[in-house]
Design a protein around this motif. Structure first.
Motif, mmCIF file in Angstrom:
data_model
loop_
_atom_site.group_PDB
_atom_site.id
_atom_site.type_symbol
_atom_site.label_atom_id
_atom_site.label_comp_id
_atom_site.label_asym_id
_atom_site.label_seq_id
_atom_site.Cartn_x
_atom_site.Cartn_y
_atom_site.Cartn_z
ATOM 1 N N UNK A 131 0.828 -1.223 0.000
ATOM 2 C CA UNK A 131 0.000 0.000 0.000
ATOM 3 C C UNK A 131 0.857 1.266 0.000
ATOM 4 N N UNK A 132 0.356 2.257 -0.699
ATOM 5 C CA UNK A 132 1.022 3.557 -0.738
ATOM 6 C C UNK A 132 0.393 4.418 0.362
ATOM 7 N N UNK A 133 1.183 4.758 1.372
ATOM 8 C CA UNK A 133 0.666 5.478 2.543
ATOM 9 C C UNK A 133 1.322 6.846 2.617
ATOM 10 N N UNK A 134 0.487 7.886 2.823
ATOM 11 C CA UNK A 134 0.974 9.260 2.931
ATOM 12 C C UNK A 134 0.396 9.880 4.200
ATOM 13 N N UNK A 135 1.247 10.465 4.990
ATOM 14 C CA UNK A 135 0.806 11.194 6.189
ATOM 15 C C UNK A 135 1.077 12.672 5.982
ATOM 16 N N UNK A 182 -3.419 8.933 4.501
ATOM 17 C CA UNK A 182 -4.114 8.399 3.328
ATOM 18 C C UNK A 182 -3.373 7.153 2.848
ATOM 19 N N UNK A 183 -4.116 6.168 2.416
ATOM 20 C CA UNK A 183 -3.522 4.923 1.908
ATOM 21 C C UNK A 183 -4.254 4.506 0.656
ATOM 22 N N UNK A 208 -8.606 11.480 9.165
ATOM 23 C CA UNK A 208 -8.081 12.819 9.418
ATOM 24 C C UNK A 208 -8.586 13.367 10.752
ATOM 25 N N UNK A 209 -7.748 14.236 11.343
ATOM 26 C CA UNK A 209 -8.127 15.076 12.469
ATOM 27 C C UNK A 209 -8.094 16.526 11.974
ATOM 28 N N UNK A 210 -9.185 17.291 12.238
ATOM 29 C CA UNK A 210 -9.280 18.659 11.736
ATOM 30 C C UNK A 210 -9.729 19.607 12.845
ATOM 31 N N UNK A 211 -9.316 20.849 12.668
ATOM 32 C CA UNK A 211 -9.751 21.910 13.573
ATOM 33 C C UNK A 211 -9.761 23.212 12.768
ATOM 34 N N UNK A 212 -10.809 24.027 12.881
ATOM 35 C CA UNK A 212 -12.083 23.828 13.584
ATOM 36 C C UNK A 212 -13.044 22.984 12.759
ATOM 37 N N UNK A 213 -14.266 22.882 13.187
ATOM 38 C CA UNK A 213 -15.259 22.057 12.525
ATOM 39 C C UNK A 213 -15.973 22.870 11.456
#
Length: 446
Positions: free
Chosen positions: A76-80, A117-118, A302-307
C-alpha cells in the motif's frame, strides 16, 4: 667525562640505527617485490582486483536495488500529512473598497489538520508486472555483463601472460644465438689471422653478433612492457616483477585442446541479445497496459480543527475517515497509445533481427577460430620437423665453411633458417593456446 662518553655512545647508536633503517628502506625501493604466478592464479587475482569487474558488480547491485524498489510498489502507498495555520482578521467591504470592517474569522483564527491516506493497487492492466519483468531482465543483463567483463579481463590476462612466455622463450633463443655468434666470430678471427678468410667475413660476423644483441635488448624491453600491462590488469604495483610458473608453452598438442563442439548459444553477446529481446517484449506489455483502467482501494483518516462540516462553523476539533475505491481510465490512450505500441513493436522486431545477426557472426567467428586452431596444430608439427632439418643443415654448412668448402653467405643463411624455424615453432605454440582461449571466451566459458 663519563657523561660525554655516554652521549657519544647514544649519538653513535642513533646514527647507526638511522643509517640501517635508511639502507633497508632504500634496498626495498631498489629491489622491487617479485610474485610467482600461474595462469589460473593470475586470472583469480584479476577477477578479484580489477576495477572494470568491480564496476560491473556495482552496476548489478544497483539493478538488484532497483528491482526491490519496484517490487515494493505492490505494498500500500501510505501518505501522512499535517498542517497548521493562523489566519489574519477578515476585512469586509461595503460600497466597493470603502467602509471596511475588520473582524476575526469565525469560529477561530487557528486551523490545523493531520491525516493519513492509503491506496492499494488492485488492477493496472499488467503495468506493474511488466515493470517488475523489465527490472528482472535488467538484473540478468547486469549479471551477463559481469561474466563478460570477467571473461574479457581474463582473456587479456592470458594473452599478456602468453606474450611474456613467448618473449621469454625468444630471449633464451637470442641468448643461445649470441653465444653461437660469439664462438663463430672467434673462429673466423682465427681463420683471418691465418689468412684463410678475408676481413669482410670478420665484419659480417661482427655485424651479425651486434644485430642479435640489439634484437635481444629490444625483446627484453618488450618483456618489461608486458609485465607492466599484466600488473595493471591484476592491479599490482607497477614495479612488481612477475615470475611466471607456467614456463612451458606447448611442447606437443595437449588433449584439452581438443575441445567439445563450441556453441554460440552460451556466448556473452548472444545471451545479451536474447535478454534484450525479452526486455523489449516486457516494454511492449507495459505500453499495452495503458489501454486498460487502473483500480485502487483507497482509505483515509483525518483530524481537523475547527469544525467546518457543521453550519454555522463550530470552534471544535473533529475526526473523520473513509474507505472506498477509485477507478481511472485515460480515454486519450485510445488514440494516443497506438503510435507508442507500434514503435515499441518495431524496436522488438529490430532486436530480433539483431539476435539472429549476432548468432550468425558468432558462428562465423567460432568456425574461423577452429580453423586457425587446427591449422596451428599442423604448423607446430611442420615447425618441429623444420628445426631438426635446419639444425642438421647448419651443422653440415658450418663444417664445410671452416674447412673452406662453403662461403660465409651459405653459413649465415643456414643459421638464419635454423633461427627462423625456432621462431616459427614458438609463434605456433603461443598461437595455439591463444586461439584456444579465444574460443573459450567467445563461447562464454571463461
Amino acid at each position: 667525562m663519563n657523561l660525554f662518553h655516554q652521549n657519544n655512545k647514544l649519538f653513535l647508536f642513533l646514527f647507526l640505527g638511522t643509517n640501517l633503517f635508511w639502507n633497508v628502506d632504500f634496498a626495498q625501493e631498489k629491489n622491487p617485490e617479485t610474485k610467482v604466478l600461474s595462469i589460473k592464479e593470475a586470472i583469480s587475482i584479476a577477477k578479484e582486483n580489477n576495477d572494470w569487474i568491480a564496476m560491473a558488480k556495482l552496476q548489478k547491485e544497483a539493478s538488484e536495488s532497483d528491482l526491490k524498489e519496484i517490487k515494493s510498489h505492490v505494498l500500500p502507498h501510505v501518505v501522512a500529512g499535517a498542517s497548521g495555520k493562523k489566519l489574519s482578521n477578515v476585512t469586509l467591504y461595503e460600497h466597493g473598497l470603502h467602509d471596511s470592517e475588520s473582524l476575526p474569522p469565525p469560529p477561530s483564527t487557528y486551523q490545523a489538520n493531520f491525516g493519513v491516506e492509503a491506496s492499494f493497487n488492485l488492477y493496472s492492466g499488467g503495468k506493474h508486472e511488466a515493470q517488475i519483468e523489465e527490472s528482472e531482465i535488467k538484473t540478468k543483463l547486469s549479471d551477463i555483463k559481469i561474466q563478460q567483463q570477467s571473461g574479457s579481463i581474463s582473456l587479456q590476462v592470458i594473452q599478456n601472460y602468453l606474450e611474456i612466455l613467448r618473449l621469454s622463450k625468444l630471449d633464451s633463443i637470442y641468448k643461445e644465438q649470441i653465444s653461437r655468434e660469439e664462438l663463430r666470430l672467434k673462429n673466423i678471427n682465427s681463420l683471418y689471422k691465418n689468412g684463410k678468410v678475408t676481413r669482410s667475413d670478420v665484419l659480417r660476423a661482427e655485424i651479425g653478433l651486434s644485430n642479435e644483441q640489439f634484437a635481444r635488448k629490444e625483446n627484453q624491453s618488450n618483456i618489461q612492457i608486458f609485465n607492466n600491462r599484466l600488473n595493471v590488469l591484476l592491479k599490482l604495483p607497477e614495479e612488481t616483477k612477475l615470475i611466471l610458473s607456467d614456463t612451458a608453452i606447448v611442447k606437443e598438442t595437449p588433449e584439452w585442446i581438443n575441445i567439445e563442439e563450441p556453441s554460440e548459444k552460451t556466448a556473452y553477446n548472444f545471451l545479451s541479445a536474447k535478454q534484450n529481446v525479452e526486455f523489449q517484449e516486457a516494454k511492449v506489455k507495459g505500453v499495452k497496459s495503458n489501454y486498460y483502467p487502473s483500480i485502487s482501494l483507497i482509505s483515509a483518516y483525518e483530524y481537523n480543527y475547527p469544525n467546518y462540516l457543521k453550519y454555522p462553523n463550530v470552534d471544535q476539533a473533529y475526526s473523520i475517515g473513509f474507505v472506498g475505491f477509485k477507478m481511472e481510465y485515460s480515454i486519450s490512450s485510445l488514440y494516443q497509445n497506438n503510435h507508442k505500441v507500434r514503435a515499441e513493436k518495431e524496436r522488438l522486431e529490430e532486436l530480433k533481427v539483431n539476435e539472429n545477426a549476432v548468432r550468425d557472426n558468432l558462428k562465423l567467428e567460432i568456425s574461423s577460430l577452429k580453423i586457425k586452431l587446427e591449422d596451428t596444430k599442423e604448423k607446430m608439427e611442420i615447425a618441429q620437423n623444420n628445426i631438426e632439418q635446419s639444425k642438421v643443415n647448419l651443422k653440415i654448412v658450418n663444417t664445410k665453411y671452416f674447412n673452406q668448402l662453403a662461403l660465409l653467405t651459405d653459413l649465415l643463411e643456414a643459421d638464419n633458417l635454423y633461427l627462423q624455424s625456432k621462431y616459427k615453432l614458438i609463434e605456433a605454440q603461443t598461437s595455439l593456446l591463444n586461439y584456444y582461449y579465444q574460443i573459450l571466451y567467445t563461447t562464454g566459458k571463461i
